[in-house]
Write a protein that holds these residues in place. Structure first.
Motif, short mmCIF file in Angstrom:
data_model
loop_
_atom_site.label_atom_id
_atom_site.label_comp_id
_atom_site.label_asym_id
_atom_site.label_seq_id
_atom_site.Cartn_x
_atom_site.Cartn_y
_atom_site.Cartn_z
N PHE A 25 54.96 60.73 123.91
CA PHE A 25 55.05 61.81 122.92
C PHE A 25 53.65 62.15 122.38
O PHE A 25 53.30 63.31 122.23
CB PHE A 25 55.96 61.41 121.75
CG PHE A 25 57.41 61.29 122.13
CD1 PHE A 25 57.86 61.65 123.40
CD2 PHE A 25 58.35 60.83 121.20
CE1 PHE A 25 59.19 61.53 123.76
CE2 PHE A 25 59.69 60.73 121.55
CZ PHE A 25 60.12 61.07 122.82
N CYS A 26 52.88 61.10 122.09
CA CYS A 26 51.51 61.34 121.61
C CYS A 26 50.71 62.08 122.67
O CYS A 26 49.93 62.97 122.37
CB CYS A 26 50.80 60.03 121.26
SG CYS A 26 51.39 59.30 119.72
N GLY A 27 50.93 61.69 123.92
CA GLY A 27 50.23 62.33 125.04
C GLY A 27 50.58 63.81 125.12
O GLY A 27 49.71 64.66 125.29
N LEU A 62 57.22 79.02 126.97
CA LEU A 62 56.98 79.32 128.39
C LEU A 62 56.56 78.07 129.15
O LEU A 62 57.03 77.80 130.26
CB LEU A 62 55.89 80.40 128.55
CG LEU A 62 56.21 81.78 127.98
CD1 LEU A 62 55.08 82.75 128.30
CD2 LEU A 62 57.52 82.32 128.56
N TRP A 63 55.66 77.30 128.54
CA TRP A 63 55.18 76.08 129.21
C TRP A 63 56.32 75.09 129.44
O TRP A 63 56.40 74.48 130.49
CB TRP A 63 54.08 75.41 128.37
CG TRP A 63 52.80 76.18 128.35
CD1 TRP A 63 52.36 77.01 129.33
CD2 TRP A 63 51.81 76.21 127.32
NE1 TRP A 63 51.14 77.57 128.97
CE2 TRP A 63 50.78 77.09 127.75
CE3 TRP A 63 51.69 75.59 126.08
CZ2 TRP A 63 49.66 77.35 126.98
CZ3 TRP A 63 50.57 75.84 125.31
CH2 TRP A 63 49.57 76.71 125.75
N LYS A 64 57.20 74.99 128.45
CA LYS A 64 58.31 74.06 128.57
C LYS A 64 59.20 74.41 129.77
O LYS A 64 59.77 73.54 130.40
CB LYS A 64 59.16 74.07 127.30
CG LYS A 64 58.62 73.21 126.19
CD LYS A 64 59.60 73.27 125.04
CE LYS A 64 59.21 72.37 123.90
NZ LYS A 64 60.11 72.58 122.75
N ARG A 65 59.29 75.71 130.06
CA ARG A 65 60.15 76.14 131.17
C ARG A 65 59.46 76.01 132.52
O ARG A 65 60.10 76.10 133.55
CB ARG A 65 60.57 77.61 130.96
CG ARG A 65 61.74 77.74 130.00
CD ARG A 65 62.18 79.19 129.91
NE ARG A 65 62.43 79.56 128.53
CZ ARG A 65 62.17 80.76 128.01
NH1 ARG A 65 61.63 81.70 128.76
NH2 ARG A 65 62.44 80.99 126.75
N GLY A 70 56.54 71.12 132.28
CA GLY A 70 57.92 70.83 131.88
C GLY A 70 58.07 69.54 131.08
O GLY A 70 59.02 69.38 130.32
N PHE A 71 57.10 68.62 131.27
CA PHE A 71 57.18 67.33 130.56
C PHE A 71 57.17 67.51 129.04
O PHE A 71 57.57 66.62 128.30
CB PHE A 71 56.03 66.40 130.99
CG PHE A 71 54.67 66.95 130.71
CD1 PHE A 71 54.07 66.75 129.47
CD2 PHE A 71 53.97 67.68 131.67
CE1 PHE A 71 52.81 67.25 129.21
CE2 PHE A 71 52.72 68.20 131.42
CZ PHE A 71 52.14 67.98 130.18
N LEU A 72 56.72 68.67 128.59
CA LEU A 72 56.68 68.91 127.14
C LEU A 72 58.08 68.93 126.52
O LEU A 72 58.24 68.69 125.33
CB LEU A 72 55.98 70.24 126.85
CG LEU A 72 54.46 70.28 127.08
CD1 LEU A 72 53.94 71.70 127.00
CD2 LEU A 72 53.72 69.40 126.08
N CYS A 75 59.36 65.73 124.57
CA CYS A 75 58.87 65.42 123.22
C CYS A 75 59.68 66.21 122.17
O CYS A 75 60.05 67.35 122.43
CB CYS A 75 57.40 65.81 123.16
SG CYS A 75 56.60 65.40 121.62
N PRO A 76 59.97 65.62 121.01
CA PRO A 76 60.70 66.36 119.98
C PRO A 76 59.99 67.68 119.63
O PRO A 76 58.79 67.69 119.40
CB PRO A 76 60.69 65.41 118.78
CG PRO A 76 60.48 64.06 119.35
CD PRO A 76 59.66 64.24 120.59
N SER A 77 60.77 68.77 119.61
CA SER A 77 60.18 70.11 119.39
C SER A 77 59.38 70.20 118.10
O SER A 77 58.31 70.79 118.06
CB SER A 77 61.28 71.16 119.32
OG SER A 77 61.88 71.27 120.56
N GLN A 78 59.92 69.60 117.05
CA GLN A 78 59.26 69.72 115.75
C GLN A 78 57.87 69.10 115.76
O GLN A 78 56.96 69.56 115.08
CB GLN A 78 60.08 69.01 114.67
CG GLN A 78 61.39 69.69 114.39
CD GLN A 78 62.40 68.70 113.88
OE1 GLN A 78 62.11 67.51 113.76
NE2 GLN A 78 63.59 69.19 113.59
N VAL A 79 57.75 68.03 116.54
CA VAL A 79 56.46 67.35 116.63
C VAL A 79 55.43 68.28 117.26
O VAL A 79 54.30 68.39 116.79
CB VAL A 79 56.62 66.06 117.47
CG1 VAL A 79 55.27 65.56 117.94
CG2 VAL A 79 57.33 64.99 116.66
N LEU A 80 55.85 68.99 118.31
CA LEU A 80 54.94 69.91 118.99
C LEU A 80 54.61 71.10 118.09
O LEU A 80 53.46 71.53 118.00
CB LEU A 80 55.56 70.38 120.31
CG LEU A 80 55.77 69.28 121.35
CD1 LEU A 80 56.45 69.84 122.59
CD2 LEU A 80 54.45 68.60 121.73
#
Ligand SMILES: [Zn+2]
Length: 406
Positions: A25-27, A62-65, A70-72, A75-80
């Motif tokens: 997640f930190c990564g 877009l990056w998440k898709r 996709g690895f993003l 990670c919990p959305s709120q953190v990002l």
């Protein structure tokens, strides 16, 4: 009733499985920060406007898709989202004229300020916390955590994981401030000089740790990179870094607490003045004079945490109904605190001030502190630094050491 915010830093009892998740997640959060930062720096170079939170959040979806990033999704959305908000804040601060010290945000490296913050979705129960996509986590804590939890930041130092739990507390009543007024100057030979003649020697206690650090780093350089011994040594060094920052934070908190308890009004040199007259760039009138000497001076002040001290002093005074007042007067080091004569020939050396008019001799830093007080009390060159309404939380307390509220 006034509300304050403070942070409790606790060590997590993370098992290997949870540690692996936290590392990932930190990564991801670090990757997002660095990628968004790179995009914005490129835009700045091409003289385009910066992408703020909303545009960056759109890019994030877009990056998440995408296959590549996709690895993003993991990670919990709120953190990002929180990382993107932090980046926006960092850019805004760096363009803020009232904060001349702020520079453009920098890329994050593994283990250096790349913690992840959970603004919501967490739960707390006794000595354990629940974090989204991570689950329940025990932690070590002797003092009870009081107040409403506002957010939780998880970070690692060396091989340990910590959570900084920020809470909001309601203070029962603010004791009426006394009458005492004092001026403080960032010393050259010492950490701070008070107008009553007190000299605070500075965090010399961590000189000893710094020597150890230098020694351990020397040892590291003699070990084979990547080897078992090398990794072991790396861990040792990172723990030492942690110790040093604790010692320093402790020192600053003790001093700022004592000062805010003993004085109702504290005068310090205005940040603009500091930024201008003491920056290595010089001023319009004196561009870049003594660049080397002055940059050395700035560095030692920064090293010793003067900025952090001021920040703590501002909110602690605020808690107690006191006031931090900035004095925007450029010649505090050239003015005689005894007769008021101001001139370049006054200052004989960095350590001792000697007046060319009346012959008054005094420790140079104390003389400057006395001037800050006198000029502050006349109120000519002042701006009160007291925030109104909800009081400032110690947001940038990187060490997360709990400020003493009493
Ligand atoms: Zn004089």
């Amino acid at each position: 009733m006034p509300k304050i915010r403070k942070a409790y830093k606790v060590r997590l009892k993370a098992n290997t499985e949870i540690e692996k998740k936290l590392v990932r997640f930190c990564g991801s959060a670090r990757f997002l920060w660095n990628k968004s930062l790179a995009m914005n720096l490129e835009r700045l170079e091409n003289r385009q406007t910066i992408l703020w939170y909303h545009e960056l959040a759109f890019w994030l979806t877009l990056w998440k898709r995408s296959d590549e990033y996709g690895f993003l999704k993991e990670c919990p959305s709120q953190v990002l989202q929180q990382k993107l908000m932090d980046l926006e804040r960092a850019f805004r601060d760096s363009f803020d004229r009232s904060q001349p010290r702020k520079r453009l945000p920098v890329f994050k490296r593994k283990g250096r300020g790349d913690g992840i913050r959970f603004p919501q979705g967490f739960k707390m129960e006794g000595r354990r916390i629940f974090l989204p996509k991570i689950g329940w986590q025990g932690f070590y804590q002797s003092r009870p955590i009081e107040g409403t939890v506002k957010n939780i930041t998880v970070s690692s130092s060396g091989d340990r994981w910590h959570a900084s739990i920020q809470v909001e507390q309601t203070i029962e009543s603010v004791p009426p401030p006394g009458e005492s007024e004092i001026g403080i100057d960032a010393g050259i030979k010492c950490f701070a000089a008070f107008s009553d003649g007190t000299l605070v020697a500075g965090a010399n206690s961590f000189r000893r740790h710094e020597d150890r650090l230098a020694m351990q780093q020397g040892k590291l350089s003699r070990k084979k990179k990547g080897s078992q011994n090398w990794r072991e040594q790396k861990r040792r060094i990172s723990r030492l870094h942690h110790t040093i920052s604790n010692v320093r934070s402790d020192f600053l908190h003790k001093l700022s607490t004592a000062t805010s308890q003993n004085h109702a009004k504290v005068f310090v040199e205005g940040l603009n003045i500091r930024g201008m007259s003491k920056s290595a760039h010089g001023t319009i009138e004196e561009p870049g004079r003594n660049v080397r000497a002055k940059s050395g001076l700035n560095k030692s002040i920064l090293d010793q945490g003067w900025g952090e001290f001021r920040r703590q002093l501002a909110y602690k005074l605020d808690w107690k109904g006191g006031q931090l007042v900035e004095v925007d007067y450029r010649y505090t080091s050239q003015r005689c605190s005894c007769c008021g004569y101001t001139g370049k020939q006054n200052k004989q050396s960095q350590a001792v001030f000697k007046c060319a008019a009346c012959g008054h001799e005094e420790n140079a830093d104390v003389n400057a502190a006395r001037n800050i007080l006198t000029i502050g009390q006349t109120g000519i060159a002042c701006q009160a630094n007291r925030s109104s309404g909800r009081q400032q939380e110690p947001a940038r307390n990187r060490e997360g050491v709990m400020p003493v509220a009493s």
